[in-house]
Design a protein around this motif. Structure first.
Motif, short mmCIF file in Angstrom:
data_model
loop_
_atom_site.label_atom_id
_atom_site.label_comp_id
_atom_site.label_asym_id
_atom_site.label_seq_id
_atom_site.Cartn_x
_atom_site.Cartn_y
_atom_site.Cartn_z
N PHE A 173 35.21 37.42 31.98
CA PHE A 173 35.78 36.24 32.65
C PHE A 173 37.01 36.67 33.44
O PHE A 173 38.05 37.02 32.86
N ALA A 174 36.90 36.69 34.78
CA ALA A 174 38.03 37.11 35.63
C ALA A 174 39.08 36.00 35.60
O ALA A 174 38.90 34.94 36.20
N ASP A 175 40.16 36.28 34.88
CA ASP A 175 41.19 35.26 34.65
C ASP A 175 42.51 35.71 35.26
O ASP A 175 43.16 36.63 34.76
N GLU A 176 42.89 35.06 36.35
CA GLU A 176 44.10 35.49 37.08
C GLU A 176 45.37 35.18 36.31
O GLU A 176 46.46 35.59 36.70
N ARG A 177 45.26 34.48 35.18
CA ARG A 177 46.49 34.11 34.45
C ARG A 177 46.83 35.11 33.35
O ARG A 177 47.91 35.05 32.76
N ILE A 201 33.51 34.53 38.19
CA ILE A 201 34.56 34.45 39.21
C ILE A 201 34.75 32.99 39.61
O ILE A 201 33.77 32.30 39.93
N GLY A 202 35.97 32.52 39.57
CA GLY A 202 36.27 31.11 39.85
C GLY A 202 36.32 30.77 41.33
O GLY A 202 36.27 31.66 42.18
N PRO A 203 36.46 29.48 41.63
CA PRO A 203 36.59 29.02 43.02
C PRO A 203 38.00 29.31 43.54
O PRO A 203 38.87 29.75 42.77
N GLU A 204 38.26 29.04 44.80
CA GLU A 204 39.58 29.29 45.37
C GLU A 204 40.67 28.59 44.58
O GLU A 204 41.76 29.10 44.38
N GLY A 205 40.34 27.42 44.06
CA GLY A 205 41.36 26.67 43.31
C GLY A 205 41.46 27.12 41.86
O GLY A 205 42.28 26.61 41.10
N GLY A 206 40.62 28.08 41.46
CA GLY A 206 40.65 28.57 40.09
C GLY A 206 39.97 27.62 39.12
O GLY A 206 39.44 26.56 39.51
N SER A 225 41.66 41.04 33.48
CA SER A 225 42.57 40.95 34.62
C SER A 225 42.09 41.85 35.76
O SER A 225 41.55 42.93 35.51
N LEU A 226 42.30 41.38 36.97
CA LEU A 226 42.03 42.23 38.15
C LEU A 226 43.35 42.57 38.82
O LEU A 226 43.44 42.69 40.04
N GLY A 227 44.39 42.68 37.97
CA GLY A 227 45.69 43.09 38.49
C GLY A 227 46.65 41.93 38.64
O GLY A 227 46.28 40.77 38.40
N PRO A 228 47.91 42.22 39.01
CA PRO A 228 48.96 41.20 39.06
C PRO A 228 48.89 40.26 40.26
O PRO A 228 49.55 39.23 40.28
N ARG A 229 48.08 40.63 41.24
CA ARG A 229 48.05 39.79 42.46
C ARG A 229 46.88 38.81 42.39
O ARG A 229 45.86 39.10 41.76
N ILE A 230 47.04 37.66 43.04
CA ILE A 230 45.98 36.65 43.07
C ILE A 230 45.00 37.01 44.18
O ILE A 230 45.34 36.93 45.36
N LEU A 231 43.82 37.44 43.80
CA LEU A 231 42.83 37.86 44.78
C LEU A 231 42.03 36.66 45.25
O LEU A 231 41.83 35.70 44.49
N ARG A 232 41.55 36.71 46.48
CA ARG A 232 40.62 35.68 46.92
C ARG A 232 39.33 35.88 46.15
O ARG A 232 39.02 37.00 45.71
#
Ligand code: SAM
Length: 253
Positions: A173-177, A201-206, A225-232
């Motif tokens: 689960f790609a979780d940007e948080r 992978i979530g939508p633009e709004g997460g 995590s896919l790193g510290p930056r918010i990827l599109r």
């Protein structure tokens, strides 16, 4: 002495045909296939064409008849068996059409087995056209020399998919948080979780808080995590597939 031409010739056009192929068989092509070969590739009598059927493998054929709107090809021989692609699904919430087609194209090139469009609370574009998406996946498979096409499932609601999630499949689960907590190392997750897998992978709004909890409640879910930056979303999809393929896929990792 001229170099021995590559066999099958790299330059030969390559097409997916939705019929079972076999050595010695004749096949008539019309419609978009004929247009591509006649008008775009300007193919001539006796010239080679590579074909694959997503059933038995890839074949080399040559043109025996050139018509105004159709051609006949004779199949000379099989060049490759249908490949076994690594068992990876991509679950991606639809985003803007062109970028979603792009995800389908890249995911096909990178080697997924199945793509499942996911409807989430913040999914804006649910108007995806499965035929168009499929056409992008087929074109990508023709170009990247796949002999097995990825499956494309119909759009499904996230909670419905999670309710019937297969017990043996890990859900990365790609979780940007998660990055700021220091957890979610994708590398460690790959080491810890072998076997059939899926990437979410979530939508633009997460994902919403409720969805986030629902996903995390699934025993098979592995937040990464896919790193510290918010990827599109499209960047995140390609990054996640590449990481999994390098670690668990067929990239000789
Ligand atoms: N809602 C988020 C925001 O605005 O903060 C952004 C969502 S992001 C554009 C779309 C999806 O890409 C996310 O739901 C997540 O699945 C994935 N994603 C983007 N960046 C990520 C990261 N650094 N780590 C893990 N997943 C990421």
């Amino acid at each position: 002495m001229p170099a021995t031409p590559a066999y099958p010739p790299h330059s030969a056009p390559r097409l997916y045909v939705d019929v079972e192929l076999s050595e010695g068989a004749e096949i008539r092509l019309d419609g978009s296939h004929a247009h591509y070969l006649l008008k775009v590739m300007r193919i001539k009598q006796d010239q080679p064409v590579k074909l694959f059927d997503d059933r038995t493998g890839e074949y080399l054929a040559h043109v025996t008849m050139v018509g105004k709107r159709d051609l006949i090809l004779l199949i000379d021989g099989k060049t490759r068996e249908r490949e076994n692609v690594p068992d990876l699904w991509l679950l991606a919430a639809p985003i803007k059409k062109d970028r979603y087609n792009w995800i389908a194209e890249k995911a096909t090139e990178l080697g997924i087995t199945k793509m499942i469009p996911i409807q989430t609370q913040r999914t804006q574009n649910t108007g995806i056209k499965p035929d168009k998406l499929r056409a992008h996946m087929i074109e990508a498979a023709e170009q990247c020399e796949r002999t097995a096409l990825p499956e494309l499932e119909p759009l499904i609601k996230l909670e419905a998919l999670l309710d019937s999630w297969p017990g043996d499949r890990h859900l990365f689960f790609a979780d940007e948080r998660i990055h700021e907590s220091g957890a979610g190392s994708f590398r460690k997750a790959l080491v810890a979780h072998a076997g059939p897998a899926a990437l979410l992978i979530g939508p633009e709004g997460g994902f919403s808080d409720v969805e986030n909890e629902m996903i995390r409640a699934l025993p098979q879910s592995v937040p990464v995590s896919l790193g510290p930056r918010i990827l599109r979303a499209d960047t995140a999809a390609v990054a996640a597939i590449s990481l999994w393929m390098a670690g668990r896929g067929d990239w000789n990792g």
